[in-house]
Design a protein around this motif. Structure first.
Motif, PDB file in Angstrom:
ATOM      1  N   LYS A 146      -6.536   6.890   5.874  1.00  0.00           N
ATOM      2  CA  LYS A 146      -7.750   7.721   5.846  1.00  0.00           C
ATOM      3  C   LYS A 146      -7.991   8.363   7.205  1.00  0.00           C
ATOM      4  CE  LYS A 146      -9.796   4.619   2.472  1.00  0.00           C
ATOM      5  NZ  LYS A 146     -10.798   3.557   2.264  1.00  0.00           N
ATOM      6  N   GLY A 147      -7.737   7.618   8.274  1.00  0.00           N
ATOM      7  CA  GLY A 147      -7.855   8.185   9.623  1.00  0.00           C
ATOM      8  C   GLY A 147      -6.893   9.340   9.831  1.00  0.00           C
ATOM      9  N   LYS A 185      -7.111  -7.785   3.145  1.00  0.00           N
ATOM     10  CA  LYS A 185      -7.521  -7.230   4.441  1.00  0.00           C
ATOM     11  C   LYS A 185      -6.354  -6.475   5.081  1.00  0.00           C
ATOM     12  CE  LYS A 185      -9.372  -8.531   8.938  1.00  0.00           C
ATOM     13  NZ  LYS A 185      -9.752  -9.638   9.833  1.00  0.00           N
ATOM     14  N   ARG A 234      -7.039   2.190   5.594  1.00  0.00           N
ATOM     15  CA  ARG A 234      -7.934   2.779   6.609  1.00  0.00           C
ATOM     16  C   ARG A 234      -7.158   3.650   7.594  1.00  0.00           C
ATOM     17  NH1 ARG A 234     -10.374  -2.147   6.178  1.00  0.00           N
ATOM     18  NH2 ARG A 234      -9.373  -2.992   8.036  1.00  0.00           N
ATOM     19  N   TYR A 293       0.462   8.809  12.941  1.00  0.00           N
ATOM     20  CA  TYR A 293      -0.163   7.752  12.145  1.00  0.00           C
ATOM     21  C   TYR A 293       0.869   6.833  11.495  1.00  0.00           C
ATOM     22  CZ  TYR A 293      -4.885   8.986  13.152  1.00  0.00           C
ATOM     23  OH  TYR A 293      -6.070   9.181  13.828  1.00  0.00           O
ATOM     24  N   THR A 339       0.870  -1.169   0.000  1.00  0.00           N
ATOM     25  CA  THR A 339       0.000   0.000   0.000  1.00  0.00           C
ATOM     26  C   THR A 339       0.906   1.218   0.000  1.00  0.00           C
ATOM     27  OG1 THR A 339      -1.695  -1.160   1.253  1.00  0.00           O
ATOM     28  CG2 THR A 339      -1.808   1.253   1.240  1.00  0.00           C
ATOM     29  N   HIS A 371      -5.708  -3.213   3.041  1.00  0.00           N
ATOM     30  CA  HIS A 371      -6.803  -2.256   3.225  1.00  0.00           C
ATOM     31  C   HIS A 371      -6.800  -1.658   4.631  1.00  0.00           C
ATOM     32  CE1 HIS A 371      -9.094  -4.105  -0.404  1.00  0.00           C
ATOM     33  NE2 HIS A 371      -8.214  -3.192  -0.774  1.00  0.00           N
ATOM     34  N   THR A 372      -6.252  -2.391   5.598  1.00  0.00           N
ATOM     35  CA  THR A 372      -6.092  -1.800   6.932  1.00  0.00           C
ATOM     36  C   THR A 372      -5.093  -0.651   6.881  1.00  0.00           C
ATOM     37  OG1 THR A 372      -6.670  -3.874   8.032  1.00  0.00           O
ATOM     38  CG2 THR A 372      -5.464  -2.262   9.347  1.00  0.00           C
TER      39      THR A 372
END
Length: 197
Positions: free
Chosen positions: A130-131, A120, A127, A169, A65, A123-124
């Motif tokens: 995005k947070g 999964k 996420r 993050y 990612t 995609h974590t």
């Protein structure tokens, strides 16, 4: 695994009417793939080790990612104070996954389970990114301070807030990877399930 980049574009203007600060983010998602082939799960792991996205100088990852973050800040000055009028962020996410060439039905089923876990995991990472954007919007909201004509201090404060959230993050991304890749962790289980029917 993930790759990251952070940039900030700023614009300053002097206006006599200043609106309340507002923020908005845009998400752009790309999905890339690379082909792997083999007759066994071990063959497929070996193919991913040869052809997967680079992870460092000598190693490769199963999937990746990658993301870049851009902030466009509109800062204006009125009555000796600089105000963040608008903060527009863009999160550009790129997922890279292996793609299986035709194979036996039994290996295909194991591959599909393997890839569900890989997706999964990646995609974590998405996420979490995005947070980060939501947290940055919150941190920038209402930024206002006395400043010079160029709003130098306000730009520096915006950059400081963005970098603080980014570092927080990135630590979350690293902690997630450490849990997933540890001995006996999720990634090891995925690989074992693919290679040991």
């Amino acid at each position: 695994m993930r790759l990251t980049s952070l940039t900030m574009l700023t614009a300053a203007c002097v206006l006599f009417g200043v609106s309340a600060a507002s923020a908005g983010t845009k998400l752009v998602v790309h999905v890339r793939s690379y082909d792997v082939a083999g007759k066994t799960g071990a063959d497929l792991i070996e193919a991913m080790d040869r052809q997967g996205p680079k992870h460092g100088y000598m190693t490769r990852a199963i999937a990746e990612t990658g993301y870049t973050v851009h902030w466009d800040l509109d800062i204006s000055r009125q009555d000796g104070a600089c105000h963040l009028r608008q903060a527009n962020g863009t999160l550009d996410l790129t997922y890279t996954f292996p793609r299986l060439s035709p194979t036996s039905q039994g290996l295909r089923k194991r591959w599909d389970r393997f890839m569900a876990g890989v997706r999964k995991h990646e995609h974590t990472h998405g996420r979490i990114a995005k947070g980060m954007m939501r947290a940055t919007e919150t941190a920038l909201a209402g930024l206002e301070r006395p400043d010079n004509w160029f709003c130098t201090g306000t730009h520096l404060e915006a950059r400081r807030r963005i970098n603080t959230i980014y570092a927080e993050y990135e630590a979350k991304q690293n902690a997630f990877d450490a849990r997933e890749h540890r001995g006996g962790g999720h990634v090891e289980h995925l690989v074992d399930a693919l290679t040991k029917p």
